[in-house]
Write a protein that holds these residues in place. Structure first.
Motif, PDB file in Angstrom:
ATOM      1  N   TRP A  51     -91.780 -74.746  14.135  1.00 38.97           N
ATOM      2  CA  TRP A  51     -90.920 -74.506  15.288  1.00 38.97           C
ATOM      3  C   TRP A  51     -91.451 -75.397  16.399  1.00 38.97           C
ATOM      4  CZ3 TRP A  51     -91.867 -73.078  20.305  1.00 38.97           C
ATOM      5  CH2 TRP A  51     -90.764 -72.726  21.076  1.00 38.97           C
ATOM      6  N   ASN A  59     -87.001 -80.728  14.873  1.00 34.01           N
ATOM      7  CA  ASN A  59     -86.279 -79.591  14.335  1.00 34.01           C
ATOM      8  C   ASN A  59     -87.009 -79.106  13.088  1.00 34.01           C
ATOM      9  OD1 ASN A  59     -84.363 -78.265  12.444  1.00 34.01           O
ATOM     10  ND2 ASN A  59     -82.950 -78.551  14.140  1.00 34.01           N
ATOM     11  N   GLY A  60     -87.559 -77.907  13.175  1.00 34.74           N
ATOM     12  CA  GLY A  60     -88.349 -77.364  12.075  1.00 34.74           C
ATOM     13  C   GLY A  60     -87.575 -77.238  10.780  1.00 34.74           C
ATOM     14  N   ASP A  76     -88.261 -68.657   9.886  1.00 37.79           N
ATOM     15  CA  ASP A  76     -87.541 -68.983  11.120  1.00 37.79           C
ATOM     16  C   ASP A  76     -88.138 -68.195  12.284  1.00 37.79           C
ATOM     17  OD1 ASP A  76     -85.741 -69.411  13.168  1.00 37.79           O
ATOM     18  OD2 ASP A  76     -83.976 -68.840  12.008  1.00 37.79           O
ATOM     19  N   VAL A  77     -88.921 -68.857  13.104  1.00 38.20           N
ATOM     20  CA  VAL A  77     -89.590 -68.192  14.227  1.00 38.20           C
ATOM     21  C   VAL A  77     -88.567 -67.533  15.146  1.00 38.20           C
ATOM     22  CG1 VAL A  77     -91.014 -68.555  16.287  1.00 38.20           C
ATOM     23  CG2 VAL A  77     -91.632 -69.657  14.128  1.00 38.20           C
ATOM     24  N   ASP A  78     -87.486 -68.250  15.469  1.00 39.81           N
ATOM     25  CA  ASP A  78     -86.454 -67.668  16.328  1.00 39.81           C
ATOM     26  C   ASP A  78     -85.746 -66.506  15.632  1.00 39.81           C
ATOM     27  OD1 ASP A  78     -86.791 -69.358  18.587  1.00 39.81           O
ATOM     28  OD2 ASP A  78     -85.645 -70.930  17.584  1.00 39.81           O
ATOM     29  N   HIS A  89     -88.940 -64.879  21.556  1.00 43.90           N
ATOM     30  CA  HIS A  89     -90.025 -64.680  20.593  1.00 43.90           C
ATOM     31  C   HIS A  89     -90.785 -63.374  20.727  1.00 43.90           C
ATOM     32  CE1 HIS A  89     -89.697 -69.233  20.874  1.00 43.90           C
ATOM     33  NE2 HIS A  89     -88.991 -68.833  19.834  1.00 43.90           N
ATOM     34  N   ASP A 116     -97.356 -75.352   9.520  1.00 45.27           N
ATOM     35  CA  ASP A 116     -96.301 -75.929  10.331  1.00 45.27           C
ATOM     36  C   ASP A 116     -96.508 -77.427  10.439  1.00 45.27           C
ATOM     37  OD1 ASP A 116     -97.762 -76.646  12.869  1.00 45.27           O
ATOM     38  OD2 ASP A 116     -98.015 -74.479  13.025  1.00 45.27           O
ATOM     39  N   SER A 122     -97.022 -73.357  15.421  1.00 46.33           N
ATOM     40  CA  SER A 122     -96.201 -72.163  15.241  1.00 46.33           C
ATOM     41  C   SER A 122     -96.619 -71.319  14.039  1.00 46.33           C
ATOM     42  CB  SER A 122     -94.723 -72.543  15.140  1.00 46.33           C
ATOM     43  OG  SER A 122     -94.536 -73.558  14.175  1.00 46.33           O
TER      44      SER A 122
END
Length: 135
Positions: A51, A59-60, A76-78, A89, A116, A122
């Motif tokens: 992320w 863009n992860g 997906d962190v978001d 978050h 990551d 992240s």
């Protein structure tokens, strides 16, 4: 991409398991060669947790699609954060987190490697979430 940390047997403590009972054979920090030697292990789950801040112009998910570690799944962190708080978050509720982990193939006997694309940006977030819910 550098694997940085492992969560030994990421099962919730509510299932009567503790990390200390399962961690002996699985180190906390791992190297790419360690991971490569264990590729395909039935209990190993590799999560790409990339992320980036908008200013980084990366863009992860796009990077995951282009160059993920073979067999990795995208964390997906978001998408894994709490919804409706007005703050970014925030830690989700336990049921939502467990549902997300289950959808990624993380179960009671899983050992999870988090990495990551920035090296250590992240992935610690995912590691922390696993520790928050499953220790």
């Amino acid at each position: 991409r550098h694997p940085i940390m492992l969560i030994p047997s990421a099962a919730p403590a509510s299932r009567g398991l503790s990390l200390s009972m399962r961690a002996a054979a699985w180190p906390l920090l791992v190297t790419p060669s360690w991971l490569s030697a264990r590729a395909g292990h039935k209990d190993l789950v590799v999560l790409d947790c990339s992320w980036y801040l908008p200013s980084m112009k990366r863009n992860g998910l796009a990077e995951f699609d282009a160059e993920a570690i073979p067999g990795a799944r995208f964390f997906d962190v978001d998408g894994t954060s709490a919804k409706g708080t007005g703050l970014p978050h925030m830690l989700p509720d336990a049921a939502s987190f467990e549902e997300t982990m289950s959808s990624l193939g993380v179960g009671a006997n899983s050992h999870v490697v988090c990495y990551d694309g920035a090296g250590i940006f992240s992935a610690p977030r995912a590691w922390w979430q696993l520790r928050a819910f499953w220790t």
